[in-house]
Design a protein around this motif. Sequence first.
Motif, PDB file in Angstrom:
ATOM      1  N   GLY A 147     151.195  72.510  -4.696  1.00  0.00           N
ATOM      2  CA  GLY A 147     150.079  72.794  -5.333  1.00  0.00           C
ATOM      3  C   GLY A 147     149.067  73.827  -4.665  1.00  0.00           C
ATOM      4  N   THR A 148     148.306  74.727  -5.689  1.00  0.00           N
ATOM      5  CA  THR A 148     147.414  75.579  -4.946  1.00  0.00           C
ATOM      6  C   THR A 148     146.247  75.120  -4.188  1.00  0.00           C
ATOM      7  OG1 THR A 148     146.000  75.457  -7.090  1.00  0.00           O
ATOM      8  CG2 THR A 148     147.854  77.212  -6.917  1.00  0.00           C
ATOM      9  N   PHE A 149     145.921  73.788  -4.264  1.00  0.00           N
ATOM     10  CA  PHE A 149     144.637  73.163  -3.614  1.00  0.00           C
ATOM     11  C   PHE A 149     145.200  72.406  -2.435  1.00  0.00           C
ATOM     12  CE2 PHE A 149     142.646  70.940  -7.668  1.00  0.00           C
ATOM     13  CZ  PHE A 149     142.690  72.274  -8.420  1.00  0.00           C
ATOM     14  N   LEU A 150     146.674  72.603  -1.780  1.00  0.00           N
ATOM     15  CA  LEU A 150     146.846  72.335  -0.353  1.00  0.00           C
ATOM     16  C   LEU A 150     146.349  72.657   0.588  1.00  0.00           C
ATOM     17  CD1 LEU A 150     149.340  70.465   0.586  1.00  0.00           C
ATOM     18  CD2 LEU A 150     150.587  72.483   1.043  1.00  0.00           C
ATOM     19  N   ASN A 151     146.138  71.696   1.580  1.00  0.00           N
ATOM     20  CA  ASN A 151     145.238  71.796   2.618  1.00  0.00           C
ATOM     21  C   ASN A 151     146.137  71.116   3.766  1.00  0.00           C
ATOM     22  OD1 ASN A 151     144.197  69.249   2.907  1.00  0.00           O
ATOM     23  ND2 ASN A 151     143.444  70.097   0.965  1.00  0.00           N
ATOM     24  N   MET A 152     145.521  71.423   4.976  1.00  0.00           N
ATOM     25  CA  MET A 152     146.484  70.698   6.042  1.00  0.00           C
ATOM     26  C   MET A 152     146.429  69.123   6.272  1.00  0.00           C
ATOM     27  SD  MET A 152     148.605  70.994   8.379  1.00  0.00           S
ATOM     28  CE  MET A 152     148.855  72.979   8.281  1.00  0.00           C
ATOM     29  N   PHE A 153     145.179  68.813   5.549  1.00  0.00           N
ATOM     30  CA  PHE A 153     145.140  67.223   5.552  1.00  0.00           C
ATOM     31  C   PHE A 153     145.774  66.739   4.644  1.00  0.00           C
ATOM     32  CE2 PHE A 153     143.415  63.431   3.866  1.00  0.00           C
ATOM     33  CZ  PHE A 153     142.392  62.779   4.849  1.00  0.00           C
ATOM     34  N   SER A 154     146.079  67.184   3.557  1.00  0.00           N
ATOM     35  CA  SER A 154     147.293  66.996   2.305  1.00  0.00           C
ATOM     36  C   SER A 154     148.424  67.112   2.695  1.00  0.00           C
ATOM     37  CB  SER A 154     146.701  67.419   0.972  1.00  0.00           C
ATOM     38  OG  SER A 154     145.560  67.100   0.526  1.00  0.00           O
ATOM     39  N   GLN A 155     148.523  68.206   3.402  1.00  0.00           N
ATOM     40  CA  GLN A 155     150.020  68.583   3.924  1.00  0.00           C
ATOM     41  C   GLN A 155     150.626  67.574   4.797  1.00  0.00           C
ATOM     42  OE1 GLN A 155     150.606  72.690   4.886  1.00  0.00           O
ATOM     43  NE2 GLN A 155     152.515  72.422   5.859  1.00  0.00           N
ATOM     44  N   SER A 156     149.880  67.058   5.880  1.00  0.00           N
ATOM     45  CA  SER A 156     150.152  66.295   6.941  1.00  0.00           C
ATOM     46  C   SER A 156     150.718  65.099   6.403  1.00  0.00           C
ATOM     47  CB  SER A 156     148.871  66.258   7.720  1.00  0.00           C
ATOM     48  OG  SER A 156     148.439  67.408   8.341  1.00  0.00           O
ATOM     49  N   PHE A 157     149.764  64.372   5.464  1.00  0.00           N
ATOM     50  CA  PHE A 157     150.373  63.218   4.786  1.00  0.00           C
ATOM     51  C   PHE A 157     151.390  63.275   3.972  1.00  0.00           C
ATOM     52  CE2 PHE A 157     145.822  61.989   6.063  1.00  0.00           C
ATOM     53  CZ  PHE A 157     146.297  60.956   6.688  1.00  0.00           C
ATOM     54  N   GLY A 158     151.300  64.368   3.141  1.00  0.00           N
ATOM     55  CA  GLY A 158     152.472  64.662   2.031  1.00  0.00           C
ATOM     56  C   GLY A 158     153.927  64.706   2.812  1.00  0.00           C
ATOM     57  N   GLU A 159     153.951  65.714   3.700  1.00  0.00           N
ATOM     58  CA  GLU A 159     155.023  65.578   4.526  1.00  0.00           C
ATOM     59  C   GLU A 159     155.626  64.499   5.056  1.00  0.00           C
ATOM     60  OE1 GLU A 159     154.560  70.516   5.818  1.00  0.00           O
ATOM     61  OE2 GLU A 159     154.413  68.933   7.178  1.00  0.00           O
ATOM     62  N   LYS A 160     154.907  63.552   5.540  1.00  0.00           N
ATOM     63  CA  LYS A 160     155.489  62.324   6.312  1.00  0.00           C
ATOM     64  C   LYS A 160     155.999  61.433   5.077  1.00  0.00           C
ATOM     65  CE  LYS A 160     156.473  59.413   9.218  1.00  0.00           C
ATOM     66  NZ  LYS A 160     157.863  59.854   9.975  1.00  0.00           N
ATOM     67  N   ALA A 161     155.172  61.465   3.887  1.00  0.00           N
ATOM     68  CA  ALA A 161     155.588  60.564   2.747  1.00  0.00           C
ATOM     69  C   ALA A 161     156.902  61.048   2.030  1.00  0.00           C
ATOM     70  CB  ALA A 161     154.437  60.553   1.716  1.00  0.00           C
ATOM     71  N   LEU A 162     156.874  62.200   2.061  1.00  0.00           N
ATOM     72  CA  LEU A 162     157.993  62.990   1.387  1.00  0.00           C
ATOM     73  C   LEU A 162     159.463  62.621   2.183  1.00  0.00           C
ATOM     74  CD1 LEU A 162     158.763  64.652  -1.140  1.00  0.00           C
ATOM     75  CD2 LEU A 162     158.873  66.686   0.885  1.00  0.00           C
ATOM     76  N   GLU A 163     159.257  62.772   3.482  1.00  0.00           N
ATOM     77  CA  GLU A 163     160.337  62.302   4.413  1.00  0.00           C
ATOM     78  C   GLU A 163     160.763  60.979   4.265  1.00  0.00           C
ATOM     79  OE1 GLU A 163     159.298  63.310   8.429  1.00  0.00           O
ATOM     80  OE2 GLU A 163     160.444  61.774   9.498  1.00  0.00           O
ATOM     81  N   LEU A 164     159.680  59.884   4.085  1.00  0.00           N
ATOM     82  CA  LEU A 164     159.955  58.464   4.113  1.00  0.00           C
ATOM     83  C   LEU A 164     160.682  58.290   2.986  1.00  0.00           C
ATOM     84  CD1 LEU A 164     156.639  57.175   5.455  1.00  0.00           C
ATOM     85  CD2 LEU A 164     158.921  56.709   6.523  1.00  0.00           C
ATOM     86  N   CYS A 165     160.212  58.887   1.733  1.00  0.00           N
ATOM     87  CA  CYS A 165     160.799  58.708   0.314  1.00  0.00           C
ATOM     88  C   CYS A 165     162.439  59.098   0.293  1.00  0.00           C
ATOM     89  CB  CYS A 165     160.042  59.701  -0.685  1.00  0.00           C
ATOM     90  SG  CYS A 165     158.547  59.023  -1.276  1.00  0.00           S
ATOM     91  N   ARG A 166     162.666  60.152   1.236  1.00  0.00           N
ATOM     92  CA  ARG A 166     164.072  60.741   1.289  1.00  0.00           C
ATOM     93  C   ARG A 166     164.918  59.697   1.965  1.00  0.00           C
ATOM     94  NH1 ARG A 166     162.129  66.739   2.876  1.00  0.00           N
ATOM     95  NH2 ARG A 166     162.133  67.689   0.635  1.00  0.00           N
ATOM     96  N   GLU A 167     164.401  59.130   2.852  1.00  0.00           N
ATOM     97  CA  GLU A 167     165.241  58.325   3.721  1.00  0.00           C
ATOM     98  C   GLU A 167     165.241  56.958   2.849  1.00  0.00           C
ATOM     99  OE1 GLU A 167     162.945  59.391   8.018  1.00  0.00           O
ATOM    100  OE2 GLU A 167     162.322  57.382   7.053  1.00  0.00           O
ATOM    101  N   VAL A 168     164.153  56.437   2.150  1.00  0.00           N
ATOM    102  CA  VAL A 168     164.654  55.333   1.445  1.00  0.00           C
ATOM    103  C   VAL A 168     165.334  55.471   0.282  1.00  0.00           C
ATOM    104  CG1 VAL A 168     163.153  53.826  -0.151  1.00  0.00           C
ATOM    105  CG2 VAL A 168     162.228  54.485   1.984  1.00  0.00           C
ATOM    106  N   PHE A 169     165.509  56.669  -0.509  1.00  0.00           N
ATOM    107  CA  PHE A 169     166.167  56.795  -1.816  1.00  0.00           C
ATOM    108  C   PHE A 169     167.505  57.715  -1.482  1.00  0.00           C
ATOM    109  CE2 PHE A 169     161.945  55.694  -3.182  1.00  0.00           C
ATOM    110  CZ  PHE A 169     162.199  54.669  -4.023  1.00  0.00           C
ATOM    111  N   LEU A 170     167.632  57.999  -0.572  1.00  0.00           N
ATOM    112  CA  LEU A 170     169.090  58.779  -0.272  1.00  0.00           C
ATOM    113  C   LEU A 170     169.796  58.082   0.936  1.00  0.00           C
ATOM    114  CD1 LEU A 170     167.853  62.816  -0.310  1.00  0.00           C
ATOM    115  CD2 LEU A 170     169.065  61.252  -2.077  1.00  0.00           C
ATOM    116  N   ASP A 171     169.028  57.276   2.114  1.00  0.00           N
ATOM    117  CA  ASP A 171     169.801  56.636   2.907  1.00  0.00           C
ATOM    118  C   ASP A 171     169.989  55.115   2.985  1.00  0.00           C
ATOM    119  OD1 ASP A 171     169.876  59.427   3.972  1.00  0.00           O
ATOM    120  OD2 ASP A 171     168.163  59.202   5.559  1.00  0.00           O
TER     121      ASP A 171
END
Length: 359
Positions: free
Chosen positions: A208-232
């Motif tokens: 999104g265009t509202f992205l900032n380092m606060f949201s990015q930091s949490f979002g990247e970790k959550a995305l990584e966890l989702c990948r692990e959960v649903f792909l591995d």
Amino acid sequence: MFRNFKVVPRIVFGRGSFDQLGDILSEERRHPDSRMVFLIDHVFSGKPLADRIPRESGDMVIFVDTDDEPKTSYVDQLASRIREGTGSAPDDLPDGIIGIGGGSAMDLAKAVSIMLTNPGSSADYQGWDLPGNSAVYHVGIPTLSGTGAEVSRTTVLTGPEKKLGINSDFTVFDQLVLDPELLEGVPLDQRFYTGMDCYIHCVESLTGTFLNMFSQSFGEKALELCREVFLDDPSDSDDRLMMASYFGGMSIAYSQVGVCHALSYGLSFVLGLHHGIGNCVAFDYLEEFYPDGVKEFRRMMKKQGIDLPRNIVSGIEEEKLEKMIDIALVLEPLWENALGSNWKEKMTRDKIRSLYLKM
Ligand code: NAD
Ligand code: ZN
């Protein structure tokens, strides 16, 4: 202005932490005949979890109906039932409301805790910062993870006219109990739909265009966890999913969701589709906006053996389709986050109509 947002002040996390609830609540019981009200998803009626509630005499346990997403009328009804059971003078109010369940049960607990101290109907407070009085102490205990309702400052309600949250600092839980053991037994399709709510929060926040380092930091970790959960499918996937939901919620708290959520709100309001499945139905047709996210979503769907419902909009009456478009278009910050400040040039009624008609 930068958003000065409130977060949940107290959290316990860990397998079996639900058993600590009695101790946590004992600190909040103001006097010997103090009462707590447990709002627990009706799916647990007659199940072992209901017997583990640290109930004391005078406490109320209410099995809440989550067949429909929370309605303002249901919140009002629950608040009156609690007032009748405990009395409505300020001293008679319960010392706490404990919501146990998925996003629906947690949102009911948040809304009821506000309505016990604010006059009128919950529909009067759908919007931003409308309640004037702080809520009764309230605790969130997820048994289904993905929505981020445990961390957000909103409780999403369907009212007579709109589907819109009570967004306020008073909405935020005072305490969370994050016990991954409580996710056991969630049907696989439901686990996927609600888990994808989190995945889609991350994709929409991170692109999104509202992205900032606060949201990015949490979002990247959550995305990584989702990948692990649903792909591995790791053995501790419930622990990972519970934390993904929390981090995903923190990510959107300081950014925003996007196209998929705007369209999904229309599907829920008009067709009654629950949020998670509505998101999945919409997201599958949004490759144009989220090419990498949609490709990965399809891989997750395949890996988890999920078949999405199809053709749920085609053939719908014109009036309903128009209403769906209206509901989606009201969500201006979502469109702006997804498409930029000139979003109105890119997202016309006709474009939304054509997207809906594919679903
Ligand atoms: P849900 O709470 O609606 O529950 C879906 C189904 O799962 C229900 O039938 C429920 O009985 C069942 N269920 C829950 N826990 C279970 C368990 N452990 N075992 C077996 N079945 C279980 O689903 P959800 O996706 O968590 O929440 C959706 C709701 O959350 C919607 O109302 C949506 O609007 C809201 N929401 C709120 C926020 C927020 O920030 N407040 C964010 C996103 C969505
Ligand atoms: Zn969502």
